[in-house]
Design an enzyme around this catalytic site. Structure first.
Site, PDB file in Angstrom:
ATOM      1  N   HIS B  62     -13.053 -16.696  33.169  1.00 47.67           N
ATOM      2  CA  HIS B  62     -12.756 -15.325  33.587  1.00 47.67           C
ATOM      3  C   HIS B  62     -13.755 -14.405  32.892  1.00 47.67           C
ATOM      4  CE1 HIS B  62      -8.994 -16.365  35.654  1.00 47.67           C
ATOM      5  NE2 HIS B  62      -8.859 -17.267  34.695  1.00 47.67           N
ATOM      6  N   ASN B 279      -0.908 -19.784  30.526  1.00 54.16           N
ATOM      7  CA  ASN B 279      -0.349 -20.288  31.786  1.00 54.16           C
ATOM      8  C   ASN B 279      -1.253 -21.379  32.335  1.00 54.16           C
ATOM      9  OD1 ASN B 279       1.808 -18.526  31.845  1.00 54.16           O
ATOM     10  ND2 ASN B 279       0.786 -17.033  33.160  1.00 54.16           N
ATOM     11  N   ASP B 306     -10.788 -22.244  31.163  1.00 52.10           N
ATOM     12  CA  ASP B 306      -9.877 -21.137  31.494  1.00 52.10           C
ATOM     13  C   ASP B 306     -10.052 -20.004  30.477  1.00 52.10           C
ATOM     14  OD1 ASP B 306      -8.043 -19.547  32.767  1.00 52.10           O
ATOM     15  OD2 ASP B 306      -6.303 -20.802  32.315  1.00 52.10           O
ATOM     16  N   HIS B 310      -8.754 -11.120  26.636  1.00 51.22           N
ATOM     17  CA  HIS B 310      -7.865  -9.958  26.745  1.00 51.22           C
ATOM     18  C   HIS B 310      -8.166  -9.017  25.594  1.00 51.22           C
ATOM     19  CE1 HIS B 310      -5.343 -11.447  29.969  1.00 51.22           C
ATOM     20  NE2 HIS B 310      -5.206 -12.591  29.337  1.00 51.22           N
TER      21      HIS B 310
END
Lengths: 311, 431
Positions: B62, B279, B306, B310
């Site tokens: 991400h 998750n 993954d 944040h």
């Protein structure tokens, strides 16, 4: 004892006995005309309540005041928290103001442990999410010992929504630690499948359990659980798991009826049952002040007597 | 400016060529060259004691841009990737705006090209706006270079819609639909794996079945459609077993596991460390063992980080309010080396295959994944498998939500060569 009280599992059986014995001596203070001792004079206790709570907050406030501590009540409505301040910033603010102890009630499991990362004072868990409520468990242990003379071997049923109950967790862990025999009773949807690993028994049949009890401990059932489809209706819950007058007749002589409050009369407990002499809810409340005095004293002021441990 | 480099005396581990031997490697004008064909004055790097492998490829990243630049940008994410030994990453589509059309895909590719630290192979959204209602324009995105589509972060809940996506993608050859396998109803509100630890911690659990139900459904749809299915970040032993059977049956399915699911378990959550909130959730030691076995025997094809950055204020909060995810680009290789290769659960060749060769194949990244042979684009990593270090902020990532903070890991990236250029030298980013 540790510096903080976050979970009943932070305590050894010896710690529990020391707390109960200390509370015993403080209970007498509450019977005096001048209900105050100078043990924590000059110390600051902050009640940081992120959830509404009347009895627990007042109980802690009275306990701190009877020990002569300065008490600040920090509730979340109309404060910086309502303006969006994070737990971390609130903690740093309280730290900067010199809080010696922070009593926290929070809707999120684990919030008291998280708080310890940001403050130097002692943190007392006054109920976190669906995790634990250790001071409630201690006042319940106190009440049971006071009334029945012992904890070891007591047969206790905890009835209701165990899955979502912080009271049930702390009380189960505490009772098992003290050698009591615990049976969790409720609809299977509200009992964690892993509960037997706690050292407790599980039953879905209240009437089968009642004749073999020393304490019948009822949990508050929340209407929200019906919306979440854990059971079909409050009426059916009450029919299967409510403590009615008829079911009280199945309890042995001398069996206590307990509830952490606030009660839903007519749901988990029939109204008349709540007013029986063996229903000791008011004693639980009274004893709660003594237990919280003992905890504040031992965590903040008791070191001179060699009580404190690895702070 | 392309450099000429001689990597001298390293152990070359090259799964695409089935090769594991000490050898010199030459790089000139962006490509691998025979060492004796190097021009005079080539930069000589002593690689004795180091492993030289094809640059790592992350099939699951991400990068947050556009829209989440407070957490990561394409540039900072690519720098973290290069420092982690990656020469290519596949950013997921859950940006703002969503990567559900060619314009956003091209924007991300352009930003990465400007940074010049690694290649990006963007993953396109399966459904418009990740809303799970209408198919995104897959064909247009394929033309822009997309080979994998995913609504990662959420499952394609409607089975008819997933069926159509798998079928529609048949037109484009080796194009995969990648699924985030969590049933929305069974996982709603869940904070961690449902089990012994969630019961004590008072955190709402997500049962294994929230993943396994979706894996079973998706495999059935792969059978129905003949479509190419990729299953992201598997977490449960039951899922691994289902994939094993599906592969034996001949279904076109591949699967991924993350370093954190290979390393941690739900027991590690007793500290309520929000960096371990991910998750799907970290599950039990039995699940972790099954994931490791599945990776070793090839049931699980690729390791994806993954990497989920944040901002601090989304993680330094109460557990149930924290955003899920951990960053991973800078720790993935060392975590795999320390926890799996070093104890002998995974061969080094298989580890590099799962972190480079296999994900390159999944993404259609022909320049990546080896073999390390003359004429091939020079995409290389040189790492010291013996160097130990403690994971601590700061990171090259703009975020610091790493599940690995405080852990001692073995294995450190020394050099990363991207298109023949030394973008990481002696463990430091060169740009």
């Amino acid at each position: 004892m540790n510096k903080h009280l976050l979970s009943i599992n932070d305590l050894t059986a010896e710690d529990v006995l020391r707390i109960l014995d200390t509370a015993e001596s403080f209970r007498e203070v509450g019977t005096r005309v001048i209900k105050k001792v100078p043990a924590l004079r000059g110390r600051t206790v902050v009640n940081l309540f992120y959830e509404n709570s009347t009895r627990t907050r007042i109980s802690f406030e009275l306990a701190a005041k009877r020990l002569s501590a300065d008490v600040i009540n920090f509730t979340t409505s109309g404060t910086s928290v309502a303006k969006g301040e994070s737990l971390k910033d609130t903690a740093l603010t309280l730290q900067a103001m010199g809080a010696d102890a922070i009593v926290i009630r929070h809707a999120s499991s684990g919030a008291p442990l998280t708080l310890t990362r940001w403050v130097r004072g002692s943190v007392l868990n006054a109920g976190d999410g669906t995790h634990e409520h250790p001071t409630q468990a201690l006042l319940d242990l106190y009440t049971m010992r006071d009334r029945l003379g012992r904890l070891e071997g007591l047969r206790v049923a905890i009835v209701g929504d165990v899955l979502h109950s912080r009271v049930a967790r702390s009380l189960s862990f505490g009772l098992v630690k003290m050698g009591a025999e615990v049976t969790l009773v409720g609809p299977p949807t509200l009992i964690p499948p892993e509960a037997p690993t706690w050292g407790v028994a599980v039953s879905y049949d209240l009437e089968a359990v009642l004749p073999k009890l020393d304490v019948c401990y009822l949990l508050r059932i929340q209407r929200e659980r019906q919306r979440q489809r854990f059971f079909p209706s409050l009426r059916e819950y009450s029919r299967l798991y409510g403590l009615t007058r008829e079911r009280v007749g199945m309890l042995p002589e001398g069996c206590l009826i307990m509830h952490p409050g606030p009660m839903n009369r007519g749901v988990e407990i029939e109204s008349d049952v709540a007013d029986l002499p063996q229903a000791v809810m008011e004693e639980q409340v009274t004893n709660g002040i003594a237990i919280r005095m003992a905890l504040l004293y031992l965590l903040l002021g008791g070191k001179a007597e060699g009580v404190g441990g690895d702070a | 400016m392309p450099e000429a480099i001689l990597l001298r005396g390293g152990r070359v581990v090259d799964p695409a060529a089935g090769r594991d031997e000490v050898a010199d490697v030459g790089v000139a004008e962006g490509r691998i060259v025979p060492p004796d064909a190097l021009p005079a004055g080539a930069l000589e790097l002593d690689c004795s004691g180091l492993v030289i492998a094809p640059g790592l490829v992350d099939p699951h990243t991400h990068l947050r841009q556009p829209g989440g630049e407070d957490a990561e940008t394409v540039e900072t994410g690519c720098r973290a990737a290069a420092l982690g030994g990656y020469t290519a990453v596949a950013p997921m589509a859950n940006t703002d705006p969503v990567a559900d059309d060619a314009a956003v895909i091209r924007e991300v590719i352009d930003l990465a090209a400007a940074a010049g630290l690694c290649d990006v192979y963007p993953v396109g959204a399966v459904t418009r706006g990740l809303a799970g209602e209408d198919l995104a324009e897959l064909g247009e995105m394929v033309e822009a270079g997309v080979r994998v589509f995913s609504d990662d972060g959420r499952v394609v809940a409607n089975p008819q819609l997933l069926r159509n996506a798998l079928t529609y993608a048949l037109a484009f050859g080796e194009v995969a639909i990648a699924e985030h396998c969590e049933d929305p109803a069974l996982s709603e509100g869940g904070q961690m794996h449902e089990g012994q630890h969630s019961a004590v911690l008072g955190l709402q659990g997500k049962p294994r079945e929230s993943e396994e139900i979706v894996v079973a459904r998706d495999l059935a749809l792969a059978r129905l459609t003949g479509g190419r299915l990729h299953l992201l970040h598997l977490s449960s032993a039951g899922s691994v077993e289902m994939v094993r059977r599906a592969k034996a049956e001949g279904l076109r399915v591949t699967a991924e596991v993350t370093p954190h699911h290979l390393v941690f378990t739900d027991a590690d959550l007793v500290t309520y460390d929000t960096n371990l909130k991910v998750n799907p959730p970290l599950r039990t030691a039995e699940d972790r063992a099954a994931l490791r076995r599945g990776l070793a025997d090839g049931t699980i094809d690729v390791i994806g980080t993954d990497h989920a950055p944040h901002p601090v204020e989304r993680k330094e909060v109460e557990f149930d309010q924290a955003a899920p995810g951990t960053i991973g680009l800078e720790t993935a290789l060392a975590a795999v080396l320390t926890e799996l290769v070093e104890p002998g659960e995974l061969s080094l060749l298989r580890a590099i295959e799962a972190m480079s060769t296999a994900p390159a194949r999944l993404l259609g990244a022909a320049d990546h994944g080896g073999p390390i042979e003359p004429g091939r684009p020079a995409m290389l990593v040189a790492f010291d498998p013996a160097a130990t270090w403690v994971v601590e902020p700061p990171f090259a990532s703009r975020s610091r939500n790493s599940a690995f903070i405080g852990r001692t890991l073995r294995g450190r990236v020394v050099h990363t060569i991207y298109r023949g250029e030394l973008v990481v030298a002696d463990g430091k980013a060169e740009r």
